[in-house]
Design a protein around this motif. Structure first.
Motif, PDB file in Angstrom:
ATOM      1  N   MET A  44       4.218   1.006   5.392  1.00  0.00           N
ATOM      2  CA  MET A  44       4.385   1.669   4.098  1.00  0.00           C
ATOM      3  C   MET A  44       4.193   0.681   2.947  1.00  0.00           C
ATOM      4  O   MET A  44       3.586   1.006   1.932  1.00  0.00           O
ATOM      5  CB  MET A  44       5.756   2.344   4.000  1.00  0.00           C
ATOM      6  CG  MET A  44       5.925   3.549   4.913  1.00  0.00           C
ATOM      7  SD  MET A  44       4.620   4.800   4.778  1.00  0.00           S
ATOM      8  CE  MET A  44       4.645   5.207   3.053  1.00  0.00           C
ATOM      9  N   LEU A  45       4.701  -0.536   3.109  1.00  0.00           N
ATOM     10  CA  LEU A  45       4.527  -1.536   2.052  1.00  0.00           C
ATOM     11  C   LEU A  45       3.055  -1.908   1.892  1.00  0.00           C
ATOM     12  O   LEU A  45       2.584  -2.137   0.771  1.00  0.00           O
ATOM     13  CB  LEU A  45       5.383  -2.768   2.336  1.00  0.00           C
ATOM     14  CG  LEU A  45       6.898  -2.526   2.230  1.00  0.00           C
ATOM     15  CD1 LEU A  45       7.662  -3.755   2.696  1.00  0.00           C
ATOM     16  CD2 LEU A  45       7.288  -2.143   0.815  1.00  0.00           C
ATOM     17  N   ALA A  46       2.310  -1.946   2.995  1.00  0.00           N
ATOM     18  CA  ALA A  46       0.873  -2.242   2.909  1.00  0.00           C
ATOM     19  C   ALA A  46       0.152  -1.143   2.133  1.00  0.00           C
ATOM     20  O   ALA A  46      -0.748  -1.429   1.325  1.00  0.00           O
ATOM     21  CB  ALA A  46       0.283  -2.382   4.311  1.00  0.00           C
ATOM     22  N   ILE A  47       0.534   0.109   2.348  1.00  0.00           N
ATOM     23  CA  ILE A  47      -0.066   1.218   1.594  1.00  0.00           C
ATOM     24  C   ILE A  47       0.282   1.092   0.117  1.00  0.00           C
ATOM     25  O   ILE A  47      -0.569   1.217  -0.755  1.00  0.00           O
ATOM     26  CB  ILE A  47       0.394   2.577   2.167  1.00  0.00           C
ATOM     27  CG1 ILE A  47      -0.241   2.793   3.546  1.00  0.00           C
ATOM     28  CG2 ILE A  47       0.068   3.723   1.208  1.00  0.00           C
ATOM     29  CD1 ILE A  47       0.327   3.959   4.308  1.00  0.00           C
ATOM     30  N   SER A  48       1.536   0.809  -0.163  1.00  0.00           N
ATOM     31  CA  SER A  48       1.984   0.673  -1.550  1.00  0.00           C
ATOM     32  C   SER A  48       1.255  -0.449  -2.268  1.00  0.00           C
ATOM     33  O   SER A  48       0.884  -0.311  -3.437  1.00  0.00           O
ATOM     34  CB  SER A  48       3.496   0.414  -1.583  1.00  0.00           C
ATOM     35  OG  SER A  48       3.908   0.114  -2.889  1.00  0.00           O
ATOM     36  N   GLN A  49       1.070  -1.564  -1.575  1.00  0.00           N
ATOM     37  CA  GLN A  49       0.510  -2.764  -2.195  1.00  0.00           C
ATOM     38  C   GLN A  49      -0.989  -2.932  -1.945  1.00  0.00           C
ATOM     39  O   GLN A  49      -1.538  -4.005  -2.168  1.00  0.00           O
ATOM     40  CB  GLN A  49       1.263  -3.997  -1.673  1.00  0.00           C
ATOM     41  CG  GLN A  49       2.752  -3.964  -1.941  1.00  0.00           C
ATOM     42  CD  GLN A  49       3.086  -3.881  -3.417  1.00  0.00           C
ATOM     43  OE1 GLN A  49       2.589  -4.660  -4.211  1.00  0.00           O
ATOM     44  NE2 GLN A  49       3.906  -2.907  -3.795  1.00  0.00           N
ATOM     45  N   ASP A  50      -1.648  -1.884  -1.489  1.00  0.00           N
ATOM     46  CA  ASP A  50      -3.079  -1.972  -1.216  1.00  0.00           C
ATOM     47  C   ASP A  50      -3.812  -2.487  -2.454  1.00  0.00           C
ATOM     48  O   ASP A  50      -3.555  -2.028  -3.569  1.00  0.00           O
ATOM     49  CB  ASP A  50      -3.627  -0.593  -0.820  1.00  0.00           C
ATOM     50  CG  ASP A  50      -5.078  -0.659  -0.435  1.00  0.00           C
ATOM     51  OD1 ASP A  50      -5.376  -1.152   0.678  1.00  0.00           O
ATOM     52  OD2 ASP A  50      -5.927  -0.240  -1.245  1.00  0.00           O
TER      53      ASP A  50
END
Length: 82
Positions: A44-50
């Motif tokens: 989820m953090l990777a999606i947020s910080q894409d």
């Protein structure tokens, strides 16, 4: 009362999909292990910080059901199903 685990996951997923700033609204010293797992989810953090930085948009709706799509820097899309 607070949010249920399902409500917590839904709330966090939507914020991540919208590329919103992520800030805690709770006392991290008192959060449960389950809440900590939600807030530190690498996926989820990777999606947020894409790096593309584009927010999701709703691409389908039928009554209370919806699908949101967020384009990602690698050409993939993250989907959120409500």
């Amino acid at each position: 009362g607070g949010l249920t685990r399902t409500e917590q996951r839904t709330h966090f997923a939507l914020w991540c999909m919208l590329s919103s700033p992520l800030m805690l609204g709770n006392d991290p010293r008192r959060m449960s292990a389950a809440t900590r797992r939600i807030l530190t989810s690498k996926g989820m953090l990777a999606i947020s910080q894409d790096p593309l930085g584009v927010a999701a948009r709703r691409v389908w709706r039928n009554g209370p059901l919806a699908i949101w799509s967020k384009p990602l820097a690698d050409g993939a899309h993250a989907l959120l199903l409500f």
